[in-house]
Design a protein around this motif. Structure first.
Motif, mmCIF file in Angstrom:
data_model
loop_
_atom_site.group_PDB
_atom_site.id
_atom_site.type_symbol
_atom_site.label_atom_id
_atom_site.label_comp_id
_atom_site.label_asym_id
_atom_site.label_seq_id
_atom_site.Cartn_x
_atom_site.Cartn_y
_atom_site.Cartn_z
ATOM 1 N N ASP B 439 -5.613 -55.128 31.270
ATOM 2 C CA ASP B 439 -4.597 -56.174 31.139
ATOM 3 C C ASP B 439 -4.964 -57.081 29.968
ATOM 4 N N THR B 440 -4.166 -57.057 28.899
ATOM 5 C CA THR B 440 -4.512 -57.788 27.673
ATOM 6 C C THR B 440 -4.626 -59.284 27.932
ATOM 7 N N GLY B 441 -3.776 -59.811 28.809
ATOM 8 C CA GLY B 441 -3.818 -61.249 29.092
ATOM 9 C C GLY B 441 -5.162 -61.665 29.635
ATOM 10 N N ALA B 442 -5.656 -60.900 30.640
ATOM 11 C CA ALA B 442 -6.932 -61.213 31.284
ATOM 12 C C ALA B 442 -8.077 -61.065 30.281
ATOM 13 N N ILE B 443 -8.009 -60.033 29.468
ATOM 14 C CA ILE B 443 -9.077 -59.798 28.498
ATOM 15 C C ILE B 443 -9.068 -60.918 27.443
ATOM 16 N N GLU B 444 -7.865 -61.223 27.019
ATOM 17 C CA GLU B 444 -7.731 -62.268 26.001
ATOM 18 C C GLU B 444 -8.339 -63.597 26.494
ATOM 19 N N ALA B 445 -8.067 -63.885 27.784
ATOM 20 C CA ALA B 445 -8.596 -65.129 28.354
ATOM 21 C C ALA B 445 -10.126 -65.151 28.299
ATOM 22 N N GLU B 446 -10.719 -63.991 28.686
ATOM 23 C CA GLU B 446 -12.185 -63.904 28.665
ATOM 24 C C GLU B 446 -12.713 -64.048 27.243
ATOM 25 N N ILE B 447 -12.031 -63.398 26.301
ATOM 26 C CA ILE B 447 -12.475 -63.431 24.902
ATOM 27 C C ILE B 447 -12.413 -64.868 24.358
ATOM 28 N N ASP B 448 -11.310 -65.507 24.707
ATOM 29 C CA ASP B 448 -11.191 -66.893 24.250
ATOM 30 C C ASP B 448 -12.371 -67.726 24.728
ATOM 31 N N LYS B 449 -12.756 -67.511 26.008
ATOM 32 C CA LYS B 449 -13.897 -68.249 26.557
ATOM 33 C C LYS B 449 -15.169 -67.916 25.776
ATOM 34 N N MET B 480 -16.900 -59.681 31.909
ATOM 35 C CA MET B 480 -15.957 -58.902 32.728
ATOM 36 C C MET B 480 -16.675 -57.921 33.648
ATOM 37 N N LYS B 481 -17.963 -58.076 33.775
ATOM 38 C CA LYS B 481 -18.797 -57.200 34.634
ATOM 39 C C LYS B 481 -18.619 -55.726 34.286
ATOM 40 N N GLY B 482 -18.468 -55.487 32.969
ATOM 41 C CA GLY B 482 -18.407 -54.103 32.491
ATOM 42 C C GLY B 482 -17.088 -53.398 32.720
ATOM 43 N N LYS B 483 -16.084 -54.133 33.233
ATOM 44 C CA LYS B 483 -14.850 -53.425 33.587
ATOM 45 C C LYS B 483 -13.734 -53.555 32.563
ATOM 46 N N GLY B 484 -14.036 -54.270 31.482
ATOM 47 C CA GLY B 484 -13.014 -54.377 30.447
ATOM 48 C C GLY B 484 -12.838 -53.055 29.741
ATOM 49 N N ASN B 485 -11.614 -52.688 29.487
ATOM 50 C CA ASN B 485 -11.369 -51.456 28.756
ATOM 51 C C ASN B 485 -11.879 -51.659 27.326
ATOM 52 N N PRO B 486 -12.939 -50.950 26.941
ATOM 53 C CA PRO B 486 -13.588 -51.214 25.658
ATOM 54 C C PRO B 486 -12.603 -51.143 24.490
ATOM 55 N N GLN B 487 -11.664 -50.251 24.600
ATOM 56 C CA GLN B 487 -10.709 -50.089 23.493
ATOM 57 C C GLN B 487 -9.862 -51.340 23.318
ATOM 58 N N VAL B 488 -9.392 -51.866 24.459
ATOM 59 C CA VAL B 488 -8.557 -53.069 24.418
ATOM 60 C C VAL B 488 -9.390 -54.265 23.941
ATOM 61 N N VAL B 489 -10.627 -54.372 24.469
ATOM 62 C CA VAL B 489 -11.526 -55.460 24.082
ATOM 63 C C VAL B 489 -11.709 -55.447 22.555
ATOM 64 N N ASN B 490 -12.000 -54.279 22.024
ATOM 65 C CA ASN B 490 -12.194 -54.146 20.578
ATOM 66 C C ASN B 490 -10.978 -54.608 19.792
ATOM 67 N N GLU B 491 -9.822 -54.109 20.264
ATOM 68 C CA GLU B 491 -8.590 -54.437 19.528
ATOM 69 C C GLU B 491 -8.352 -55.942 19.478
ATOM 70 N N ILE B 492 -8.481 -56.606 20.624
ATOM 71 C CA ILE B 492 -8.191 -58.046 20.689
ATOM 72 C C ILE B 492 -9.217 -58.841 19.879
ATOM 73 N N LEU B 493 -10.484 -58.423 20.052
ATOM 74 C CA LEU B 493 -11.540 -59.124 19.303
ATOM 75 C C LEU B 493 -11.271 -59.060 17.798
ATOM 76 N N LYS B 494 -10.928 -57.821 17.360
ATOM 77 C CA LYS B 494 -10.673 -57.630 15.922
ATOM 78 C C LYS B 494 -9.544 -58.541 15.459
ATOM 79 N N ALA B 495 -8.505 -58.625 16.270
ATOM 80 C CA ALA B 495 -7.356 -59.451 15.912
ATOM 81 C C ALA B 495 -7.751 -60.924 15.833
ATOM 82 N N LYS B 496 -8.552 -61.367 16.834
ATOM 83 C CA LYS B 496 -8.914 -62.783 16.915
ATOM 84 C C LYS B 496 -9.878 -63.190 15.791
ATOM 85 N N LEU B 497 -10.805 -62.291 15.479
ATOM 86 C CA LEU B 497 -11.813 -62.645 14.481
ATOM 87 C C LEU B 497 -11.286 -62.420 13.062
ATOM 88 N N GLY B 498 -10.112 -61.823 12.956
ATOM 89 C CA GLY B 498 -9.483 -61.625 11.633
ATOM 90 C C GLY B 498 -10.234 -60.571 10.892
#
Lengths: 100, 498, 494
Positions: B439-449, B480-498
């Protein structure tokens, strides 16, 4: 073609019939008599003739793959199979020990 | 051309090999009687009156045995003889109650055919090779003698008498033990595909008479010997190696090879002469007058042909072209019919469960089966046949990966647990909490933190220390206790960090 | 009251059905005859009076309940000891099978019991059906009930079904089973004034019949007359899925369709059967047969069966070859005799058992058969013989384009004395010269008693028919029978 004592001895051995020397001697002329007589077939021209395969034109019937469909042709009858055996032990036929 | 040569004192020798394989036809009842063919029954319990050669008993052939021989012939592209006959081979032995074996000498049911053995560099087979098959004929098996149950007697068990065999006679086209081994393996594969023989060599369902001769390259064929009843691929190779060496030794010592029957001793890996069976065999073959000529009708042949499955060579080619598998994987998966069947069910289940086309999940399924499941089963000492993970369960598991529900590493865990408990993949994922968060929303929230808590490192990253990307991934996954979908995590991180 | 043992199959069947006498009375009468004649004639190897009575009681019980009695209801018969009979010793008149009690019943004998017949006993024969005089039986010769006028010399009842022929001729049984490989029904029938038919190969199942030569062996009835043969053959014949050579055809109603009117039929007379030095009496009888058949309305023509002279040599290759293989199973392992000399190995045991268990003629034929199949000789002997057999069969096919049945003598001579031919196997073989060709071609053939020799011995005429045309054979047989009026019987001296 005629047979000699050695040939008759060899045939008797192939046929697993024990023969004494005396019997061998007696058999040679008898068998030669019969063989010479049947050899007259050699004079028949059979160059374009097929050997007989079925005396009444008929082809081979096949049966279905069913176990014990008819008790007469099925298995599971060890007692009947062994009933007349000269030597039967533990469900086997017994023969003099064979060394392979 | 095989490069296999024996180095003798006088130079190089070539080996010429032909195999006569006896394969037990898969049938419920025997070739000429209604007795069962099952392996391992009590002595003489699967014996019909005709099997015991009671006076006046007559043979009637089993259609299934004929059908299987024909199908086998078709599988090796052989000529099927619409006219064949049964002949009697006469000799006396305690395992042969009739005093003759019903076989086919003059008119076998199957004529010339062939099979292909695959190239195998390591085994010294540089390229695919066609091995000719001279004929296949149908005949009766003999009984069994036990020599060690009684001090002065041998015991006779007639259970195997009359079980249908196919004798498959190769051309002397093989020139190394490896080629002979490959031929036997390939033949076994084909028989198992066709279903005409279970190929079970331990139980004697397949055994080979091995004809071997040696010659100097380019010379005429040498005198051959026949080593009887060798019952594994490895033993066939050993027997050839030993017998070829022995013949070279004999010839180089100035001796002659005697055309004879030999016996293979698995304990020593050597062959020895079987003089006892040598005495004057003159089998006096003649057409069995109890049996008429066997005429095969066109519709019977058609049925046989229509019932043939996809054969290993065709299947392997299809796996490569349609499913995009590597040649290696295609070979591994098609080498045995059970493996191929298992794989195809797995593929179907995976496609169904994931809603994707088979070709999209085929590589994943093939890799998982070959590198994950085979390894795991191997460790457990069990086989695919007895695997607690069925193709259905495996398909469910693979679909979970394909849909991104679990990660590859979680899948490994799930497999372990499945093998242990036999539970469904989904239940295990649920119970063990192995589901990954997509879920991108949940992942995004964690990343923001994470980014907020590590503002200094964000600065450093943006300043060019790109290696820190991994750090952010790690922190996010940890959160995320290892349960974040690594692919989604990567994508969002890349977007956020520019 | 009539002597029940003078009656034939039809009369007994009808009499029992009508209540003129009971089946038990019939069985008891024949049982008594069997017992009384055993010492003198040696026709039976084993008598089974209890079996005959049991079947008779069952028939009488059925009749009491108004049930169908079957084609052979109430008729006791003799069973040639080549047919396996459940738990009753079956020997093929050999030492090697002495004491063998099959745990199965041959199809033909089972068919007969199912049709209401009962078994008087197992009839003596030439050992493994190899012989023409019954002198090769391990259990002693059968003595023919017939004697030459003014002589007490023992005569051969013919062979191999010599126990069968003697039993029917001596009124020990109203009918008996026979088997015919090269003439073993027809020749003994001719020698004893009885009637016997070998049907088309495949009509009667060979399952449970001790094999001599598989491609030739065929069972058939031996009885007092043509009608009795027709009745009994109907009971014996029929498709048997256990025999791959069995004919999958319905059994015709031969008895019902019997007709001695041969109008529109053509009878062929094979000129090759008229051999040099043939017995004048036989030639005269044959001519008489031609006249009778003409009288019955048939047209008679000359035909040619050019390969006739090769039939016997062909037979004496094929039959021994098949026999040498068929008899390989008698090895002392699973049943029958075992001769295990001190210290003998398996192969020695085989050789000793077979030497002790087979008689001289059987050994002779096994050796001939082994030789003609052996490496290097197979094509010259066996394959050539099978080719000549094809020619012999084609001769008949061509002849049957012109005629419906063939008339010939059954044997070249009347019954000979026991011992007369034993030292000369070849002259013994020549007895079958007229009967062997039909065997090689698998054709139905029948012998009908047609007259007496100057010494008062029976002579038979043979009818050979087309494949499957037993009816044509039986009808021609009936026509001969009606005109020959053969009523002679051996005077009871036993």
């Amino acid at each position: 073609m005629s047979v000699d004592t050695a040939t008759v001895a060899k045939i008797a051995s192939l046929a697993r019939i024990k023969v004494t020397e005396g019997e061998l001697e007696a058999m040679v002329p008898e068998l030669n008599g019969i063989l010479n007589w049947v050899e007259q077939l050699g004079e028949v021209d059979t160059s374009n003739v097929e050997p007989m395969t079925a005396v009444i034109p008929n082809t081979l019937r096949l049966r279905e793959d069913v176990v014990d469909a008819d008790p007469l042709t099925g298995g599971g009858k060890r007692e009947e199979v062994l009933a007349n055996a000269p030597v039967a032990e533990h469900g086997f036929f017994g023969v003099p020990k064979v060394i392979e | 051309m095989s490069t296999y040569r024996i180095q003798g004192a006088t130079g190089e020798w070539e080996v010429v090999i032909g195999l006569e394989v006896h394969a037990q036809v898969s049938s419920q009842a025997k070739l000429f009687s209604g007795a069962a063919t099952e392996f391992g029954a009590e002595p003489n319990t699967q014996v019909a009156l005709i099997d015991a050669a009671m006076p006046g008993m007559l043979p009637v052939p089993n259609k299934e045995c004929i059908r299987q021989a024909v199908r086998t012939g078709m599988a090796i592209n052989a000529q099927i003889n619409k006219y064949s006959r049964f002949d009697r081979k006469n000799y006396f032995y305690a395992d042969l109650p009739q005093g003759y074996q019903i076989s086919q000498l003059y008119h076998p049911i199957v004529g010339e055919g062939e099979l292909v053995i695959e190239a195998d560099e390591k085994a010294g087979i540089p390229e695919d090779k066609v091995i000719g098959i001279e004929r296949i004929h149908v005949e009766q098996d003999a009984g069994k003698l036990m020599h060690d149950q009684h001090p002065t007697m041998s015991y006779v068990d007639l259970n195997r008498v009359g079980v249908a065999l196919m004798e498959i006679v190769s051309r002397p086209d093989m020139t190394s033990p490896a080629e002979a081994g490959a031929y036997l393996s390939k033949l076994r594969t084909i028989l198992r595909y066709v279903g005409s023989c279970d190929g079970n060599m331990d139980q004697g369902s397949m055994r080979a008479d091995v004809n071997v001769s040696v010659r100097k390259p380019g010379e005429e064929l040498g005198t051959r010997t026949e080593t009887k009843n060798v019952n594994s691929v490895r033993f066939v190779m050993q027997a050839i190696e030993h017998e070829a060496m022995r013949q070279v030794d004999v010839l180089e010592a100035g001796g002659k090879i005697v055309q004879e029957t030999r016996l293979f001793d698995p304990n020593t890996g050597s062959t020895r002469s079987m003089r006892s069976k040598e005495d004057a065999h003159d089998y006096r073959y003649f057409p069995d007058p109890d049996l008429l000529p066997l005429i095969l009708e066109d519709d019977f042949l058609e049925d046989c042909r229509n019932s043939l499955p996809e054969l290993p060579d065709a299947k392997k080619a299809r796996y490569e072209t349609e499913l995009g598998l590597s040649a290696y994987n295609a070979q591994v998966l098609t080498a045995d019919v059970d493996t191929a069947r298992w794989f195809e069910r797995l593929l179907a289940e995976t496609a169904k469960a994931s809603g994707k086309a088979p070709a999209e999940v085929s590589k994943q399924a093939a890799n998982w089966l070959i590198s994950e499941l085979f390894g795991a089963l191997n460790k457990l000492g069990t086989s695919l046949e007895e695997s607690p993970v069925t193709p259905e369960k495996g398909g469910d598991l693979l679909a979970l990966i394909a849909k991104g529900t679990i990660s590859g590493s979680a899948a490994k865990q799930v497999l372990e647990i499945m093998l242990d408990t036999g539970d469904e993949a989904e239940a295990i994922v649920e119970r063990e909490g192995l589901k990954q968060e997509s879920d991108t929303g949940a992942i995004e929230a964690e990343i923001d933190k994470v980014l907020a808590a590590n503002a200094d490192k964000v600065e450093q990253y943006k300043g060019g220390k790109v290696a820190l990307f991994g750090f952010f991934v790690g922190q996010t996954m940890k959160a995320m206790k290892g349960k974040g979908n690594p692919q989604v995590v990567n994508e969002i991180l890349k977007a956020k960090l520019g | 009251m009539t002597d029940l043992t003078e009656l034939g199959v039809a009369q007994i069947r009808d009499g029992v059905k009508a209540g003129d006498f009971t089946a038990v009375e019939v069985a008891e009468a024949f049982n008594a005859n069997v017992a009384a004649a055993q010492e003198a004639l040696n026709a039976f190897i084993v008598a089974t009076p209890e079996k005959a009575l049991e079947a008779a009681q069952a028939t009488d019980a059925k009749r009491a309940k108004g049930e169908d009695l079957g084609k052979m209801g109430g008729v006791p018969i003799g069973m040639k000891d080549l047919f396996a009979t459940f738990d009753v010793q079956t020997t093929a008149a050999s030492h090697i099978l002495e004491g063998f009690k099959p745990q199965y019943e041959s199809t033909v004998s089972q068919n007969l019991w199912n049709a209401g017949a009962g078994m008087l006993g197992k009839l003596n024969l030439d050992q493994f059906a190899m012989g023409s005089s019954n002198e090769t039986s391990y259990f002693g010769n059968v003595i023919s009930p017939w004697r030459k006028q003014g002589s007490n010399a023992q005569l051969a009842p013919g062979g191999s079904s010599g126990g069968s022929s003697a039993a029917v001729a001596a009124r020990l049984a109203p009918a008996a089973t026979g088997t015919d490989t090269g003439g073993s029904i027809r020749q003994p029938a001719a020698f004893t004034g009885t009637t016997g038919i070998k049907p088309t190969y495949g009509r009667c199942s060979r399952w449970g019949v001790v094999a001599f030569a598989s491609s030739l062996d065929q069972a058939g009835p031996m009885a007092k007359d043509t009608r009795d043969c027709a009745i009994m053959l109907e009971a014996m014949a029929g498709f048997d899925p256990k025999d791959a050579t069995s004919l999958d055809l319905p059994v015709p109603n031969w008895e019902e369709l019997l007709s001695a009117d041969l109008s529109g039929k053509t009878v062929g007379i094979p000129r090759e059967y008229r051999m040099d030095g043939m017995d004048a009496e036989i030639v005269a009888l044959w001519d008489q047969g031609v006249a009778w058949l003409k009288d019955a309305g048939a047209k008679v023509i000359d035909i040619s069966l050019p390969h006739t002279k090769y039939a016997l040599p062909t037979y004496y290759i094929i039959a021994p070859a098949e026999a040498s293989s068929n008899l390989a199973r008698y090895d002392g392992v699973r049943y029958g005799l075992r001769d295990l000399p001190e210290g003998a190995n398996l192969q020695d045991m085989y050789a000793a058992t077979r030497a002790a268990g087979f008689g001289e003629e059987v050994k002779r034929r096994i050796l001939i058969g082994t030789y003609v199949l052996s490496a290097g000789f197979y094509d010259a002997y066996y394959t050539q013989a099978q080719k000549v057999r094809t020619l012999i069969s084609q001769d008949f096919q061509k002849a049957f384009e012109e005629c419906d049945v063939i008339l010939a003598p059954t044997t070249p001579t009347p019954a000979f004395a026991l011992g007369e031919n034993v030292d000369d196997p070849l002259s013994m073989y020549l007895n079958d010269v007229f009967s062997v060709p039909a065997s090689l071609a698998g054709l139905p053939a029948m012998s009908v008693p047609a007259g007496l020799s100057k010494d008062g011995l029976p002579l038979g005429l043979q009818i050979i028919g087309k494949s499957f045309d037993e009816q044509g054979v039986l009808n021609a047989g009936l026509a001969l029978e009606a005109r020959a009026q053969f009523t002679a019987k051996p005077e009871k001296w036993w």
